[in-house]
Design a protein around this motif. Structure first.
Motif: not given
Length: 201
Positions: A34-46
């Motif tokens: 889950a932390p990796l998924g959240n970090a990946l989503l933040i990266g996609v948005y940025v």
């Protein structure tokens, strides 16, 4: 158009982000990544926001006009990638997620202030931008086609229009508050009349 393309795509991304946060509001992810998924989503948005702004500014203002249309296609594709990636990651991350109890009607004070500030900002901004757009034509009824040659031809300044728009916005919100106040009166109960007092009179 380049500025509008930037604004529209960023608004679409922000709208999807709010939808994504709403879907997550009563869930807790139980998967280990889950932390990796959240970090990946933040990266996609940025990355998407940076890419949309770069495409709109660079191809919209610093290159040939032919490339403006091409950049809009890339901007829309970026927005679609964010939406698809967000749905896929969230679906996988919140499969078999722990659900939290929902308490409808409970809202903190700061959220109520934010909800009240939104209509103020929308009403104010849309009125001002509408006037700015209309005043661009200056003394033309139809720009460069039909000129206004009347002796009373006059366009108020943006400062004067801004003051009038502010006044109208405040009056509108006062009317809204008055309606809420009247609606709230229905919830208050009056004391029952005293029967003995009426008989003595």
């Amino acid at each position: 158009m380049p500025a509008k393309n930037i604004a529209v795509n960023l608004m679409l991304i922000a709208t999807f982000l709010s939808f994504q946060l709403y879907r997550r509001s009563d869930k807790v992810a139980t998967v280990r990544w889950a932390p990796l998924g959240n970090a990946l989503l933040i990266g996609v948005y940025v990355a998407a926001v940076v890419n949309i702004i770069f495409l709109g500014v660079y191809y919209g203002y610093f290159t040939n006009t032919v490339y403006k249309v091409g950049s809009s296609v890339a901007q829309v594709s970026t927005t679609l990638v964010v939406i698809v990636a967000g749905l896929v990651i969230d679906t996988l991350m919140f499969r078999n997620a722990k659900r939290l109890p929902s308490h409808w009607g409970r809202i903190p004070d700061r959220a109520q202030y934010a909800l009240f500030a939104l209509p103020i900002a929308f009403t104010w901004l849309m009125a001002l931008m509408g006037y700015v757009r209309s005043s661009v034509k200056t003394h033309w009824h139809v720009y460069t086609v039909m000129k206004d040659n009347s002796p009373d031809n006059f366009i108020p300044t943006i400062g004067y229009a801004g003051n009038m728009i502010t006044l109208v916005t405040v009056l509108f919100l006062l009317c809204v508050l008055f309606m809420f106040w009247v609606a709230n009166l229905s919830g208050s109960r009056q004391a029952k009349p005293d029967a003995t007092a009426g008989g003595e009179a």
